[in-house]
Design a protein around this motif. Structure first.
Motif, PDB file in Angstrom:
ATOM      1  N   LEU A  74      33.479   2.571 -60.608  1.00 28.79           N
ATOM      2  CA  LEU A  74      33.116   3.925 -60.580  1.00 28.79           C
ATOM      3  C   LEU A  74      33.007   4.377 -59.013  1.00 28.79           C
ATOM      4  CD1 LEU A  74      30.750   5.174 -63.347  1.00 28.79           C
ATOM      5  CD2 LEU A  74      33.228   5.147 -63.259  1.00 28.79           C
ATOM      6  N   SER A  75      32.934   3.241 -58.264  1.00 25.46           N
ATOM      7  CA  SER A  75      32.889   3.510 -56.820  1.00 25.46           C
ATOM      8  C   SER A  75      34.192   3.412 -56.042  1.00 25.46           C
ATOM      9  CB  SER A  75      32.009   2.303 -56.274  1.00 25.46           C
ATOM     10  OG  SER A  75      30.821   2.157 -56.591  1.00 25.46           O
ATOM     11  N   SER A  76      35.231   3.371 -56.885  1.00 29.66           N
ATOM     12  CA  SER A  76      36.572   3.594 -56.398  1.00 29.66           C
ATOM     13  C   SER A  76      36.944   4.768 -55.687  1.00 29.66           C
ATOM     14  CB  SER A  76      37.707   3.242 -57.493  1.00 29.66           C
ATOM     15  OG  SER A  76      38.997   3.512 -57.079  1.00 29.66           O
ATOM     16  N   VAL A  77      37.536   4.681 -54.493  1.00 29.06           N
ATOM     17  CA  VAL A  77      37.665   6.014 -53.817  1.00 29.06           C
ATOM     18  C   VAL A  77      38.809   6.791 -54.627  1.00 29.06           C
ATOM     19  CG1 VAL A  77      39.070   6.792 -51.680  1.00 29.06           C
ATOM     20  CG2 VAL A  77      37.199   4.923 -51.524  1.00 29.06           C
ATOM     21  N   GLY A 120      27.887   3.560 -56.003  1.00 32.94           N
ATOM     22  CA  GLY A 120      28.690   4.619 -55.898  1.00 32.94           C
ATOM     23  C   GLY A 120      28.773   5.145 -54.415  1.00 32.94           C
ATOM     24  N   HIS A 121      28.066   4.745 -53.358  1.00 25.93           N
ATOM     25  CA  HIS A 121      28.188   5.403 -52.053  1.00 25.93           C
ATOM     26  C   HIS A 121      29.172   4.715 -51.116  1.00 25.93           C
ATOM     27  CE1 HIS A 121      24.745   7.952 -52.830  1.00 25.93           C
ATOM     28  NE2 HIS A 121      24.346   7.112 -53.304  1.00 25.93           N
ATOM     29  N   THR A 122      29.427   3.165 -51.466  1.00 31.04           N
ATOM     30  CA  THR A 122      30.088   2.184 -50.815  1.00 31.04           C
ATOM     31  C   THR A 122      31.227   1.800 -51.750  1.00 31.04           C
ATOM     32  OG1 THR A 122      28.282   1.705 -49.275  1.00 31.04           O
ATOM     33  CG2 THR A 122      30.278   0.270 -49.392  1.00 31.04           C
ATOM     34  N   PRO A 123      32.530   2.100 -51.505  1.00 25.77           N
ATOM     35  CA  PRO A 123      33.705   1.547 -52.313  1.00 25.77           C
ATOM     36  C   PRO A 123      33.572  -0.028 -52.341  1.00 25.77           C
ATOM     37  CG  PRO A 123      34.548   2.476 -50.588  1.00 25.77           C
ATOM     38  CD  PRO A 123      33.101   2.828 -50.381  1.00 25.77           C
TER      39      PRO A 123
END
Length: 538
Positions: A74-77, A120-123
């Motif tokens: 879910l952290s994927s850009v 979620g903030h850092t990919p």
């Protein structure tokens, strides 16, 4: 006027970034059949129904949390870029496995290779994202086999899962609906809310504004877990949850949705009736699930059959009548919905042909008074996702994106006439246009052609005096066999992300005033009338 909109066959990519001319591709087109000509009667004066602005919403299957490291996807850009474009929307985190999950806030995040910085903030670094995608592709086959056997393992999830999904929703502009486990039962077969209270306590401590569900498809509890819960008890369980929610400042007035039954049949009808008697006052909307066909038994013929599409209207009518009789002020939502149950139909649910079911569901549900439709799934285990295992958009994603950009919440009335009677293979819906991207008074016509021949839609004078912007979606392969492609063209150009953060050109083809529109074979279309001057849309 000779088929002026034969122009409308398709834009091909040109090097000029400005407006591009339309060209007729005779190798792809067939001559329109006069038997398929349709007269449209549009009512631009009154709003028939107004759906929630988040009408087209999405789900993430809770199976993603069975191994908590997969939540890092879910952290994927790329995934966040695709999801932001579908805002505003609800995101439902739930499904079958929510009823086998227990919140364990004290488990060590480090043991799960999940850190606070990754929420979620850092990919994730590119190599980790690629590794997770490869592992997820293998793991989802295990999950599909679990579904086939109806044999599910108990799962403990930590605060990290909650942090990841909430951060994802916050960054993408979605409103989170979190599914709680309804199979945590007491010896008296009442719901045990202690674990839910612990989860709410944690979420409030983090300031998470979110809504809730309790249980997924309670009509299948017996099959999945050997536990039976009748409708009356289920309603009391929801009342218990509402009481727990009232003890938390953030959740006393938060949304609670349910009961998420499968489409009505046999005992499911009794569950809904009983639930509405005891639980209707506790919820903000009545939710139910709909799939057209069994993914393990269906065929291409089913996906193109208008009689199969028509079954949705019958189910909506039944649900609306029951809710109106028991709790008339409650909105009705499709809380989970796609083409085929059982994880989808391989080679169908993830291809262009699934768009006929998807667009017809959106058009019909809105016109009949359903307020929200949640698409199963954005990501998760199965074959009906909006993005593939590489997190690239599938055809239904592009259809959903155009819907979001073009279609407003106000539903208008449209009738279709033909001298040969109703042709169910031509399906048309009418909305006010999205006011964020169109001028006041604009309308948009949602259309589809299930025929192997082109069709002409004849427009009334009230709308034919202004320009038209055409958005025609087709498979990149010709003919009926080509509809099973996983690629889609917009006005003749194949849609593909430029990079992880950049969409392709999604402009429509601007056409001069005309009294007729051409629908190519096996096509999905949005026709925007920016100068319609509809009183209902001003």
């Amino acid at each position: 006027m000779k088929l002026v909109l034969l122009l409308l066959f398709f834009l091909r990519a040109h090097s000029d970034p400005g407006p591009r001319p339309l060209a007729l591709h005779t190798d792809r087109a067939q001559d329109p059949d006069p038997d398929l000509d349709m007269d449209l009667d549009l009512d631009l004066a009154a709003v028939r129904h107004r759906v929630d602005p988040r009408f087209l919403s999405v789900t993430i299957d809770a199976s993603l949390a069975e191994e908590e490291r997969f939540m890092l996807l879910l952290s994927s850009v790329k995934l966040q870029t695709l999801t932001k474009a579908l805002s505003p929307a609800f995101l439902r985190f739930g499904g079958t496995r929510q009823d086998f999950m227990k919140f364990e806030p004290q488990r060590n995040k480090q043991q799960l290779n999940v850190t606070a910085e990754s929420c979620g903030h850092t990919p994730p670094p590119w190599w980790l994202e690629e590794e997770l995608k490869r592992d997820w592709a293998k793991y989802q086959e295990i999950l599909i086999q679990e579904d086939l056997k109806a044999s599910y393992q108990r799962v403990q999830f930590t605060a990290s899962t909650v942090d990841q999904v909430y951060s994802f929703c916050s960054r993408c502009g979605l409103d989170l609906v979190f599914g709680l486990n309804a199979l945590l039962r007491t010896p008296n077969n009442t719901w045990d809310g202690a674990n839910a209270a612990a989860l709410l306590r944690y979420c409030q401590s983090r300031g998470y504004h979110m809504a809730w569900e309790l249980g997924n498809e309670p009509n299948s509890f017996k099959k999945k877990a050997g536990i039976s819960v009748d409708g009356e008890q289920l309603g009391l369980d929801f009342a218990h949850l509402r009481k727990i929610m009232s003890q938390f400042q953030l959740y006393g007035r938060a949304g609670l949705y349910g009961p998420d039954i499968s489409q009505l049949r046999d005992r499911r009808t009794n569950i809904l009736d009983g639930f509405l008697q005891t639980g209707a006052e506790s919820i903000n909307a009545v939710t139910w699930h709909h799939y057209y066909v069994n993914g393990r038994e269906t065929s291409l013929k089913d996906f193109l059959d208008p009689e199969v599409l028509d079954t949705l209207g019958e189910k909506i009518t039944e649900i609306l009548e029951k809710v109106k009789g028991a709790s008339p002020i409650r909105p009705v939502w499709l809380g989970e919905s796609s083409s085929a149950f059982g994880g989808g139909a391989p080679g169908l649910s993830d291809t262009f042909v699934a768009g006929f079911m998807w667009l017809d569901k959106l058009g019909l549900a809105a016109s009949m008074g359903v307020d929200v439709v949640m698409r199963q799934a954005l990501v998760g285990a199965g074959r009906y996702q909006l993005v593939d295992l590489n997190l690239d958009p599938l055809p239904d994603y592009w259809l959903s994106l155009l819907y979001k950009r073009l279609v407003g919440p106000e539903v208008l009335k449209v009738r279709v006439f033909s001298e040969f009677g109703q042709n169910k293979r031509i399906r048309v819906y009418l909305h006010c246009a999205n006011k964020k991207s169109s001028s006041s008074g604009a309308v948009v016509l949602l259309s589809m052609n299930l025929n192997e021949k082109s069709s002409i839609m004849l427009l009334p004078s009230s709308i034919s005096s202004g320009p038209v912007e055409a958005f025609i979606l087709q498979s990149d392969q010709p003919g009926e066999g080509g509809v099973c492609s996983r690629s889609v063209m917009l006005n003749g150009a194949v849609l593909k992300m430029v990079n992880d953060e950049t969409f392709p050109d999604l402009r429509g083809a601007r056409l001069p005033p005309t009294d007729r529109l051409l629908l190519p074979p096996f096509s999905l279309a949005f026709f925007l009338f920016p100068e319609a001057g509809a009183a209902a849309c001003s």
